[in-house]
Design an enzyme around this catalytic site. Structure first.
Site, PDB file in Angstrom:
ATOM      1  N   ASN A   9       0.708  -1.056   0.087  1.00 14.66           N
ATOM      2  CA  ASN A   9       0.050  -0.007   0.002  1.00 14.66           C
ATOM      3  C   ASN A   9       0.892   1.355  -0.041  1.00 14.66           C
ATOM      4  OD1 ASN A   9      -1.928   2.005   0.524  1.00 14.66           O
ATOM      5  ND2 ASN A   9      -2.293   1.386   2.506  1.00 14.66           N
ATOM      6  N   TRP A  10       1.071   1.901  -1.270  1.00 16.09           N
ATOM      7  CA  TRP A  10       1.922   2.966  -1.108  1.00 16.09           C
ATOM      8  C   TRP A  10       1.255   4.164  -0.430  1.00 16.09           C
ATOM      9  CZ3 TRP A  10       3.713   2.821  -7.234  1.00 16.09           C
ATOM     10  CH2 TRP A  10       4.494   1.549  -7.286  1.00 16.09           C
ATOM     11  N   LYS A  11       0.068   4.153  -0.307  1.00 13.75           N
ATOM     12  CA  LYS A  11      -0.660   5.423   0.416  1.00 13.75           C
ATOM     13  C   LYS A  11      -0.149   6.610  -0.528  1.00 13.75           C
ATOM     14  CE  LYS A  11      -0.003   3.175   4.791  1.00 13.75           C
ATOM     15  NZ  LYS A  11      -0.257   3.317   6.113  1.00 13.75           N
ATOM     16  N   HIS A  96      -9.535   0.952   4.699  1.00 12.79           N
ATOM     17  CA  HIS A  96      -8.266   1.402   5.491  1.00 12.79           C
ATOM     18  C   HIS A  96      -8.749   2.263   6.636  1.00 12.79           C
ATOM     19  CE1 HIS A  96      -4.223   2.602   6.472  1.00 12.79           C
ATOM     20  NE2 HIS A  96      -3.937   1.382   5.976  1.00 12.79           N
ATOM     21  N   GLU A  98      -7.042   4.809   7.667  1.00 12.41           N
ATOM     22  CA  GLU A  98      -6.864   6.168   7.331  1.00 12.41           C
ATOM     23  C   GLU A  98      -8.066   6.722   6.613  1.00 12.41           C
ATOM     24  OE1 GLU A  98      -3.046   5.608   5.438  1.00 12.41           O
ATOM     25  OE2 GLU A  98      -2.162   5.043   7.280  1.00 12.41           O
ATOM     26  N   GLU A 168      -5.485  -4.921  10.475  1.00 12.70           N
ATOM     27  CA  GLU A 168      -4.578  -3.831  10.550  1.00 12.70           C
ATOM     28  C   GLU A 168      -4.831  -3.088  12.107  1.00 12.70           C
ATOM     29  OE1 GLU A 168      -2.606  -2.627   6.656  1.00 12.70           O
ATOM     30  OE2 GLU A 168      -4.499  -1.161   7.074  1.00 12.70           O
ATOM     31  N   GLY A 174       2.119   2.377  10.664  1.00  9.63           N
ATOM     32  CA  GLY A 174       3.173   3.596  10.681  1.00  9.63           C
ATOM     33  C   GLY A 174       3.901   4.081  11.942  1.00  9.63           C
ATOM     34  N   SER A 214       3.120  -1.799  10.521  1.00 10.75           N
ATOM     35  CA  SER A 214       4.589  -2.072  10.573  1.00 10.75           C
ATOM     36  C   SER A 214       5.180  -3.203  10.440  1.00 10.75           C
ATOM     37  CB  SER A 214       4.798  -1.544  12.267  1.00 10.75           C
ATOM     38  OG  SER A 214       4.578  -0.056  12.347  1.00 10.75           O
ATOM     39  N   GLY A 235       2.815  -1.117   4.354  1.00 12.38           N
ATOM     40  CA  GLY A 235       2.915   0.463   4.174  1.00 12.38           C
ATOM     41  C   GLY A 235       4.238   0.928   3.779  1.00 12.38           C
ATOM     42  N   GLY A 236       4.876   1.364   4.723  1.00 13.35           N
ATOM     43  CA  GLY A 236       6.000   2.053   4.568  1.00 13.35           C
ATOM     44  C   GLY A 236       7.303   0.967   3.915  1.00 13.35           C
TER      45      GLY A 236
HETATM   46  P1  PGA Z   1       2.628   0.434   7.537  1.00 14.09           P
HETATM   47  O1  PGA Z   1       1.278   0.611   6.961  1.00 14.09           O
HETATM   48  O2  PGA Z   1       3.089  -0.815   7.109  1.00 14.09           O
HETATM   49  O3  PGA Z   1       3.377   1.473   7.300  1.00 14.09           O
HETATM   50  O4  PGA Z   1       2.386   0.570   9.025  1.00 14.09           O
HETATM   51  C1  PGA Z   1       0.459  -0.532   6.912  1.00 14.09           C
HETATM   52  C2  PGA Z   1      -0.941  -0.147   6.328  1.00 14.09           C
HETATM   53  O5  PGA Z   1      -1.542   1.097   6.514  1.00 14.09           O
HETATM   54  O6  PGA Z   1      -1.644  -0.755   5.333  1.00 14.09           O
END
Ligand code: PGA
Length: 251
Positions: A9-11, A96, A98, A168, A174, A214, A235-236
């Site tokens: 997930n590149w966000k 998600h 967010e 999640e 994050g 994470s 994500g990251g």
């Molecule tokens: P993260 O994000 O790996 O940066 O914690 C995961 C996600 O939000 O899908």
């Protein structure tokens, strides 16, 4: 027996040149990875045509990070499920945390998005997970059960078979604080049990449940080693080719 999936997930990260570079690195290195693992990348909308073009003929699939809860119309700035399908997108992340938080997406909207995704042959990667205060109050199982009930369990068995669930925990996203393998396994087993109650043993056994929050090149292996953890939503760590490739090799 169950499909393993690693989805990046590149966000709201990368640009046309940096995304192109990352995709090239993935394409060059992906043949050396386990073909049983479905690798998915979820770029921002504007980079999706680049991704579907570059990944044509590869084993990687493209996901969108969201779709609108209407199929078309006067919704300035939004992107619909039929548009995504027309670009060759195969998956869409729905719910998600967010988006639940910053866009105030409701369970009802998420159920509508899920319906539209499925009607347009997109596999939903449906996210559930509790914020920290809910876990501290020991209400995390109840909240995740409600999220599944309200967003997914209206689906027919036939449709539900297309769904990927992602657990999640919001406090892990994050933050660098990962759920322990035990915490992840416990929740994944709980989710699978709820799916079993709703849709029966066979569908529950075949539903991929991904962990996100994470998850990185260092901890992926111990998370993926759990019986009910079928991969990750990353994500990251999905923004760096070497890290993402290492995660893909962590089964
Ligand atoms: P993260 O994000 O790996 O940066 O914690 C995961 C996600 O939000 O899908």
């Amino acid at each position: 027996m169950r499909q393993k999936i690693v989805a990046g997930n590149w966000k709201m990260n990368l640009t046309l040149p940096t995304a192109t570079e990352l995709l090239h690195q993935l394409i060059q290195n992906i043949p050396h990875t386990d073909p049983a693992v479905q690798v998915v990348v979820a770029p921002p909308f504007v980079l999706i045509p680049t991704a579907t073009h570059l990944l044509q003929g590869s084993t990687l699939a493209v996901a969108a990070q969201n779709c609108h809860h209407h199929a078309q119309g006067a919704y300035t700035g939004e992107v619909s499920a039929p548009m995504l399908q027309s670009l060759g997108v195969q998956y869409v992340i729905i719910g998600h945390s967010e988006r639940r938080q910053y866009q105030a997406e409701t369970d009802t909207q998420l159920a509508e998005k899920t319906n539209l995704a499925l009607a347009n042959h997109l596999r939903p990667i449906f996210c559930v997970g509790e914020p920290l205060h809910i876990r501290q109050a020991n209400n995390h199982f109840q909240l995740v059960a409600e999220q599944l009930q309200n967003g997914l369990f209206h689906l027919s068995a036939e449709h539900f078979q297309q769904v990927v669930v992602a657990y999640e925990p919001v406090w892990a996203i994050g933050t660098g604080i990962t759920a322990t393998p035990q915490q992840a396994q416990e929740m994944h087993a709980f989710i699978r049990q709820l799916i079993q109650k709703q849709y029966g043993e066979t569908i529950a056994r075949h539903t991929p449940i991904l962990y996100g929050g994470s998850c990185n090149a260092t901890n992926a292996a111990e998370l993926f080693a759990n019986t009910d953890v079928d991969g990750g939503l990353i994500g990251g760590a999905s923004l760096k080719a070497a890290d993402f490739l290492q995660i893909i090799r962590s089964f």
